[in-house]
Scaffold this motif. Structure first.
Motif, PDB file in Angstrom:
ATOM      1  N   LYS A  28     -10.942 -26.406 -22.159  1.00 39.54           N
ATOM      2  CA  LYS A  28     -11.823 -25.899 -21.105  1.00 39.54           C
ATOM      3  C   LYS A  28     -11.868 -24.371 -21.111  1.00 39.54           C
ATOM      4  O   LYS A  28     -12.931 -23.780 -20.932  1.00 39.54           O
ATOM      5  CB  LYS A  28     -11.370 -26.419 -19.740  1.00 39.54           C
ATOM      6  CG  LYS A  28     -11.646 -27.893 -19.539  1.00 39.54           C
ATOM      7  CD  LYS A  28     -11.121 -28.373 -18.196  1.00 39.54           C
ATOM      8  CE  LYS A  28     -11.356 -29.849 -17.997  1.00 39.54           C
ATOM      9  NZ  LYS A  28     -10.808 -30.325 -16.718  1.00 39.54           N
ATOM     10  N   LYS A  29     -10.723 -23.733 -21.318  1.00 37.66           N
ATOM     11  CA  LYS A  29     -10.689 -22.273 -21.400  1.00 37.66           C
ATOM     12  C   LYS A  29     -11.516 -21.790 -22.588  1.00 37.66           C
ATOM     13  O   LYS A  29     -12.261 -20.822 -22.484  1.00 37.66           O
ATOM     14  CB  LYS A  29      -9.250 -21.774 -21.538  1.00 37.66           C
ATOM     15  CG  LYS A  29      -8.422 -21.892 -20.285  1.00 37.66           C
ATOM     16  CD  LYS A  29      -7.006 -21.402 -20.560  1.00 37.66           C
ATOM     17  CE  LYS A  29      -6.072 -21.751 -19.430  1.00 37.66           C
ATOM     18  NZ  LYS A  29      -4.679 -21.371 -19.722  1.00 37.66           N
ATOM     19  N   PHE A  30     -11.369 -22.479 -23.704  1.00 36.01           N
ATOM     20  CA  PHE A  30     -12.109 -22.137 -24.915  1.00 36.01           C
ATOM     21  C   PHE A  30     -13.616 -22.230 -24.670  1.00 36.01           C
ATOM     22  O   PHE A  30     -14.376 -21.327 -25.015  1.00 36.01           O
ATOM     23  CB  PHE A  30     -11.672 -23.085 -26.040  1.00 36.01           C
ATOM     24  CG  PHE A  30     -12.354 -22.852 -27.353  1.00 36.01           C
ATOM     25  CD1 PHE A  30     -12.054 -21.740 -28.117  1.00 36.01           C
ATOM     26  CD2 PHE A  30     -13.277 -23.761 -27.830  1.00 36.01           C
ATOM     27  CE1 PHE A  30     -12.678 -21.531 -29.328  1.00 36.01           C
ATOM     28  CE2 PHE A  30     -13.911 -23.556 -29.044  1.00 36.01           C
ATOM     29  CZ  PHE A  30     -13.608 -22.431 -29.798  1.00 36.01           C
ATOM     30  N   LEU A  31     -14.057 -23.315 -24.037  1.00 38.30           N
ATOM     31  CA  LEU A  31     -15.475 -23.482 -23.726  1.00 38.30           C
ATOM     32  C   LEU A  31     -15.972 -22.390 -22.782  1.00 38.30           C
ATOM     33  O   LEU A  31     -17.074 -21.883 -22.939  1.00 38.30           O
ATOM     34  CB  LEU A  31     -15.741 -24.857 -23.114  1.00 38.30           C
ATOM     35  CG  LEU A  31     -15.658 -26.047 -24.047  1.00 38.30           C
ATOM     36  CD1 LEU A  31     -15.946 -27.333 -23.271  1.00 38.30           C
ATOM     37  CD2 LEU A  31     -16.602 -25.908 -25.218  1.00 38.30           C
ATOM     38  N   SER A  32     -15.147 -22.035 -21.811  1.00 37.96           N
ATOM     39  CA  SER A  32     -15.517 -20.995 -20.858  1.00 37.96           C
ATOM     40  C   SER A  32     -15.730 -19.660 -21.566  1.00 37.96           C
ATOM     41  O   SER A  32     -16.705 -18.949 -21.300  1.00 37.96           O
ATOM     42  CB  SER A  32     -14.427 -20.869 -19.795  1.00 37.96           C
ATOM     43  OG  SER A  32     -14.710 -19.825 -18.927  1.00 37.96           O
ATOM     44  N   VAL A  33     -14.836 -19.328 -22.480  1.00 36.71           N
ATOM     45  CA  VAL A  33     -14.964 -18.076 -23.231  1.00 36.71           C
ATOM     46  C   VAL A  33     -16.218 -18.109 -24.098  1.00 36.71           C
ATOM     47  O   VAL A  33     -16.984 -17.144 -24.146  1.00 36.71           O
ATOM     48  CB  VAL A  33     -13.705 -17.824 -24.090  1.00 36.71           C
ATOM     49  CG1 VAL A  33     -13.942 -16.704 -25.093  1.00 36.71           C
ATOM     50  CG2 VAL A  33     -12.514 -17.516 -23.204  1.00 36.71           C
ATOM     51  N   LEU A  34     -16.465 -19.222 -24.769  1.00 36.60           N
ATOM     52  CA  LEU A  34     -17.663 -19.334 -25.607  1.00 36.60           C
ATOM     53  C   LEU A  34     -18.937 -19.214 -24.778  1.00 36.60           C
ATOM     54  O   LEU A  34     -19.900 -18.567 -25.201  1.00 36.60           O
ATOM     55  CB  LEU A  34     -17.670 -20.671 -26.356  1.00 36.60           C
ATOM     56  CG  LEU A  34     -16.701 -20.802 -27.504  1.00 36.60           C
ATOM     57  CD1 LEU A  34     -16.786 -22.204 -28.105  1.00 36.60           C
ATOM     58  CD2 LEU A  34     -16.967 -19.758 -28.570  1.00 36.60           C
ATOM     59  N   GLU A  35     -18.941 -19.799 -23.603  1.00 35.95           N
ATOM     60  CA  GLU A  35     -20.101 -19.717 -22.720  1.00 35.95           C
ATOM     61  C   GLU A  35     -20.345 -18.272 -22.304  1.00 35.95           C
ATOM     62  O   GLU A  35     -21.476 -17.790 -22.334  1.00 35.95           O
ATOM     63  CB  GLU A  35     -19.864 -20.600 -21.495  1.00 35.95           C
ATOM     64  CG  GLU A  35     -21.053 -20.738 -20.604  1.00 35.95           C
ATOM     65  CD  GLU A  35     -20.792 -21.728 -19.488  1.00 35.95           C
ATOM     66  OE1 GLU A  35     -20.548 -21.269 -18.358  1.00 35.95           O
ATOM     67  OE2 GLU A  35     -20.821 -22.941 -19.752  1.00 35.95           O
ATOM     68  N   GLU A  36     -19.285 -17.571 -21.948  1.00 35.32           N
ATOM     69  CA  GLU A  36     -19.400 -16.169 -21.541  1.00 35.32           C
ATOM     70  C   GLU A  36     -19.933 -15.314 -22.691  1.00 35.32           C
ATOM     71  O   GLU A  36     -20.817 -14.493 -22.505  1.00 35.32           O
ATOM     72  CB  GLU A  36     -18.043 -15.640 -21.076  1.00 35.32           C
ATOM     73  CG  GLU A  36     -18.068 -14.212 -20.593  1.00 35.32           C
ATOM     74  CD  GLU A  36     -18.828 -14.036 -19.294  1.00 35.32           C
ATOM     75  OE1 GLU A  36     -19.329 -12.925 -19.070  1.00 35.32           O
ATOM     76  OE2 GLU A  36     -18.920 -14.985 -18.505  1.00 35.32           O
ATOM     77  N   ILE A  37     -19.422 -15.528 -23.874  1.00 32.76           N
ATOM     78  CA  ILE A  37     -19.881 -14.787 -25.049  1.00 32.76           C
ATOM     79  C   ILE A  37     -21.351 -15.088 -25.308  1.00 32.76           C
ATOM     80  O   ILE A  37     -22.132 -14.189 -25.624  1.00 32.76           O
ATOM     81  CB  ILE A  37     -19.026 -15.129 -26.283  1.00 32.76           C
ATOM     82  CG1 ILE A  37     -17.624 -14.555 -26.132  1.00 32.76           C
ATOM     83  CG2 ILE A  37     -19.675 -14.599 -27.560  1.00 32.76           C
ATOM     84  CD1 ILE A  37     -16.642 -15.049 -27.166  1.00 32.76           C
ATOM     85  N   GLY A  38     -21.735 -16.347 -25.141  1.00 32.10           N
ATOM     86  CA  GLY A  38     -23.133 -16.732 -25.352  1.00 32.10           C
ATOM     87  C   GLY A  38     -24.068 -16.017 -24.413  1.00 32.10           C
ATOM     88  O   GLY A  38     -25.121 -15.521 -24.818  1.00 32.10           O
ATOM     89  N   TYR A  39     -23.702 -15.924 -23.140  1.00 24.15           N
ATOM     90  CA  TYR A  39     -24.535 -15.234 -22.167  1.00 24.15           C
ATOM     91  C   TYR A  39     -24.636 -13.749 -22.499  1.00 24.15           C
ATOM     92  O   TYR A  39     -25.696 -13.151 -22.401  1.00 24.15           O
ATOM     93  CB  TYR A  39     -23.990 -15.406 -20.749  1.00 24.15           C
ATOM     94  CG  TYR A  39     -24.136 -16.787 -20.190  1.00 24.15           C
ATOM     95  CD1 TYR A  39     -25.236 -17.585 -20.484  1.00 24.15           C
ATOM     96  CD2 TYR A  39     -23.163 -17.325 -19.361  1.00 24.15           C
ATOM     97  CE1 TYR A  39     -25.369 -18.857 -19.975  1.00 24.15           C
ATOM     98  CE2 TYR A  39     -23.288 -18.597 -18.837  1.00 24.15           C
ATOM     99  CZ  TYR A  39     -24.389 -19.356 -19.147  1.00 24.15           C
ATOM    100  OH  TYR A  39     -24.516 -20.609 -18.631  1.00 24.15           O
TER     101      TYR A  39
END
Length: 78
Positions: A28-39
């Motif tokens: 979940k942390k990994f997905l959160s970081v990827l989402e933030e980077i994507g934005y």
């Protein structure tokens, strides 16, 4: 909290790693970081786009010139 050394790998028949099993909270942390980077990447790309800058300038000019309508008025027409 598990460490990277605690991760478990899945190997194919040739012995090559093909997947990793990690704790769900780490995932979940990994997905959160990827989402933030994507934005951030999307915002950066838009800020560098001449077409987007042109649209923003056009929109701001419409606002300054009074060529706007309240969203409710437009919604009622739909």
């Amino acid at each position: 909290m598990p460490h990277i050394a605690d991760e478990q790998y899945i190997f194919d028949k040739k012995g090559s790693p093909v997947a990793v099993i990690i704790p769900i909270e780490e995932y979940k942390k990994f997905l959160s970081v990827l989402e933030e980077i994507g934005y951030q990447s999307e915002t950066e790309l838009l800020s560098q786009s001449p077409e987007f800058a042109k649209l923003v300038r056009s929109g701001l000019e419409d606002i300054r010139s009074g060529r706007t309508r309240h969203w409710r008025e437009v919604w009622d027409e739909i």
